[in-house]
Design an enzyme around this catalytic site. Structure first.
Site, mmCIF file in Angstrom:
data_model
loop_
_atom_site.group_PDB
_atom_site.id
_atom_site.type_symbol
_atom_site.label_atom_id
_atom_site.label_comp_id
_atom_site.label_asym_id
_atom_site.label_seq_id
_atom_site.Cartn_x
_atom_site.Cartn_y
_atom_site.Cartn_z
ATOM 1 N N GLY A 136 6.284 63.645 26.713
ATOM 2 C CA GLY A 136 7.187 64.681 27.220
ATOM 3 C C GLY A 136 7.987 65.354 26.128
ATOM 4 N N VAL A 137 9.245 65.619 26.428
ATOM 5 C CA VAL A 137 10.091 66.352 25.491
ATOM 6 C C VAL A 137 10.328 65.539 24.210
ATOM 7 C CG1 VAL A 137 12.321 65.640 26.466
ATOM 8 C CG2 VAL A 137 12.121 67.854 25.360
ATOM 9 N N ASP A 138 10.372 64.226 24.335
ATOM 10 C CA ASP A 138 10.544 63.330 23.182
ATOM 11 C C ASP A 138 9.410 63.553 22.179
ATOM 12 O OD1 ASP A 138 11.600 61.296 21.688
ATOM 13 O OD2 ASP A 138 11.029 59.669 23.038
ATOM 14 N N THR B 210 13.772 63.834 34.492
ATOM 15 C CA THR B 210 13.005 64.441 35.591
ATOM 16 C C THR B 210 11.509 64.550 35.320
ATOM 17 O OG1 THR B 210 13.261 66.733 34.841
ATOM 18 C CG2 THR B 210 15.017 65.830 36.236
ATOM 19 N N GLY B 211 11.063 63.990 34.187
ATOM 20 C CA GLY B 211 9.632 64.003 33.885
ATOM 21 C C GLY B 211 9.040 62.641 34.168
ATOM 22 N N ILE C 185 12.051 73.555 24.423
ATOM 23 C CA ILE C 185 13.356 73.330 23.772
ATOM 24 C C ILE C 185 13.247 73.309 22.243
ATOM 25 C CG2 ILE C 185 13.373 70.776 23.721
ATOM 26 C CD1 ILE C 185 16.271 70.985 24.901
ATOM 27 N N TYR D 229 10.258 59.769 33.857
ATOM 28 C CA TYR D 229 11.184 58.837 34.518
ATOM 29 C C TYR D 229 11.379 59.107 36.012
ATOM 30 C CZ TYR D 229 12.462 56.333 30.241
ATOM 31 O OH TYR D 229 12.444 55.539 29.110
ATOM 32 N N ASN E 207 13.723 57.380 24.906
ATOM 33 C CA ASN E 207 13.701 56.099 25.611
ATOM 34 C C ASN E 207 14.451 55.073 24.757
ATOM 35 O OD1 ASN E 207 11.790 54.868 23.733
ATOM 36 N ND2 ASN E 207 10.276 56.216 24.691
HETATM 37 P P1 ADP Z 1 12.088 61.566 30.956
HETATM 38 O O1 ADP Z 1 11.372 60.322 30.479
HETATM 39 O O2 ADP Z 1 13.575 61.518 30.678
HETATM 40 O O3 ADP Z 1 11.751 61.907 32.357
HETATM 41 P P2 ADP Z 1 10.339 63.717 29.997
HETATM 42 O O4 ADP Z 1 10.215 64.238 28.632
HETATM 43 O O5 ADP Z 1 9.146 63.107 30.634
HETATM 44 O O6 ADP Z 1 11.590 62.697 29.948
HETATM 45 O O7 ADP Z 1 10.853 64.846 30.948
HETATM 46 C C1 ADP Z 1 12.146 65.383 30.945
HETATM 47 C C2 ADP Z 1 12.064 66.865 31.187
HETATM 48 O O8 ADP Z 1 11.673 67.504 29.977
HETATM 49 C C3 ADP Z 1 11.027 67.270 32.237
HETATM 50 O O9 ADP Z 1 11.647 68.167 33.150
HETATM 51 C C4 ADP Z 1 9.939 67.972 31.435
HETATM 52 O O10 ADP Z 1 9.369 69.050 32.187
HETATM 53 C C5 ADP Z 1 10.747 68.509 30.286
HETATM 54 N N1 ADP Z 1 10.000 68.840 29.056
HETATM 55 C C6 ADP Z 1 8.822 68.369 28.599
HETATM 56 N N2 ADP Z 1 8.489 68.960 27.429
HETATM 57 C C7 ADP Z 1 9.516 69.813 27.130
HETATM 58 C C8 ADP Z 1 9.791 70.734 26.072
HETATM 59 N N3 ADP Z 1 8.959 70.902 25.049
HETATM 60 N N4 ADP Z 1 10.952 71.464 26.132
HETATM 61 C C9 ADP Z 1 11.821 71.307 27.145
HETATM 62 N N5 ADP Z 1 11.623 70.461 28.163
HETATM 63 C C10 ADP Z 1 10.481 69.732 28.162
#
Ligand code: ADP
Length: 171
Positions: free
Chosen positions: A32-34, A122-123, A11, A125, A24
């Site tokens: 993860g994405v954060d 979906t990651g 993303i 959490y 969070n």
């Molecule tokens: P949460 O704590 O809300 O589950 P995560 O970041 O662990 O957040 O995961 C949420 C989603 O983001 C997952 O489906 C994961 O595969 C996805 N994700 C992780 N890194 C990226 C990225 N760089 N770009 C887009 N999606 C991502």
């Protein structure tokens, strides 16, 4: 015209006026994405999150806050907090819906025309992916219908499992 586009990838590499972060409650960054968003966007995003924290003490599950986007190919980052999955009896569905709705409130407020969403919760959490995808698609479809400014919503799936689920549900 269909305003919802499915993308597989990172993303932080997809240009849009706003990028949604699955943050969070602390707003201090995480994995993860954060982690990817803060890493690619640079320190100004965290500094702005800290200001919001000082003002309101973080962000509750289902709510969202907005900052600028630092070095990302975007103007804004919308930080929303999805629910942790606890088995489904702790209002997780409603809280996930609220997380998406809270993003759209800010999208309306800031006249945002293009936005990218990750698959919130979906990651780390652990929200079941198909259940989350159905909720996301339902809320997003409804909000796109009701919001006159929005031109494009990118659903950015990082993992193949989510991409395939969305692909099937959107067919
Ligand atoms: P949460 O704590 O809300 O589950 P995560 O970041 O662990 O957040 O995961 C949420 C989603 O983001 C997952 O489906 C994961 O595969 C996805 N994700 C992780 N890194 C990226 C990225 N760089 N770009 C887009 N999606 C991502």
């Amino acid at each position: 015209m269909n305003k919802i586009t499915l993308i597989q990838g990172d993303i932080t590499k997809v240009a849009a006026q706003a990028i949604v972060n699955a943050a969070n409650s602390s707003l201090l960054g995480g994995g993860g994405v954060d982690g990817a968003i803060h890493h690619a966007g640079g320190p100004t995003i965290l500094a702005e999150c800290q200001v919001i924290r000082d003002r309101q003490g973080g962000c509750k599950v289902g709510n969202a806050v907005i900052t600028s986007a630092g070095n990302l190919p975007a103007d804004y980052v919308i930080h929303t907090v999805g629910p942790r999955w606890h088995g489904g009896r702790q209002h997780e569905d409603e809280l996930l819906k609220n997380a998406y709705l809270s993003c759209f409130k800010l999208i309306d407020q800031y006249d945002i025309e293009t936005v990218s969403f990750p698959n919130i919760s979906t990651g780390i959490y652990g929200f079941p992916k198909e259940r989350a995808a159905k909720i996301a698609l339902e809320v997003i479809t409804q909000c796109v219908r009701e919001n006159t400014k929005i031109q494009k919503v990118n659903l950015v799936c990082f993992d193949e499992e989510n991409y395939n689920l969305y692909f099937t549900l959107m067919a």
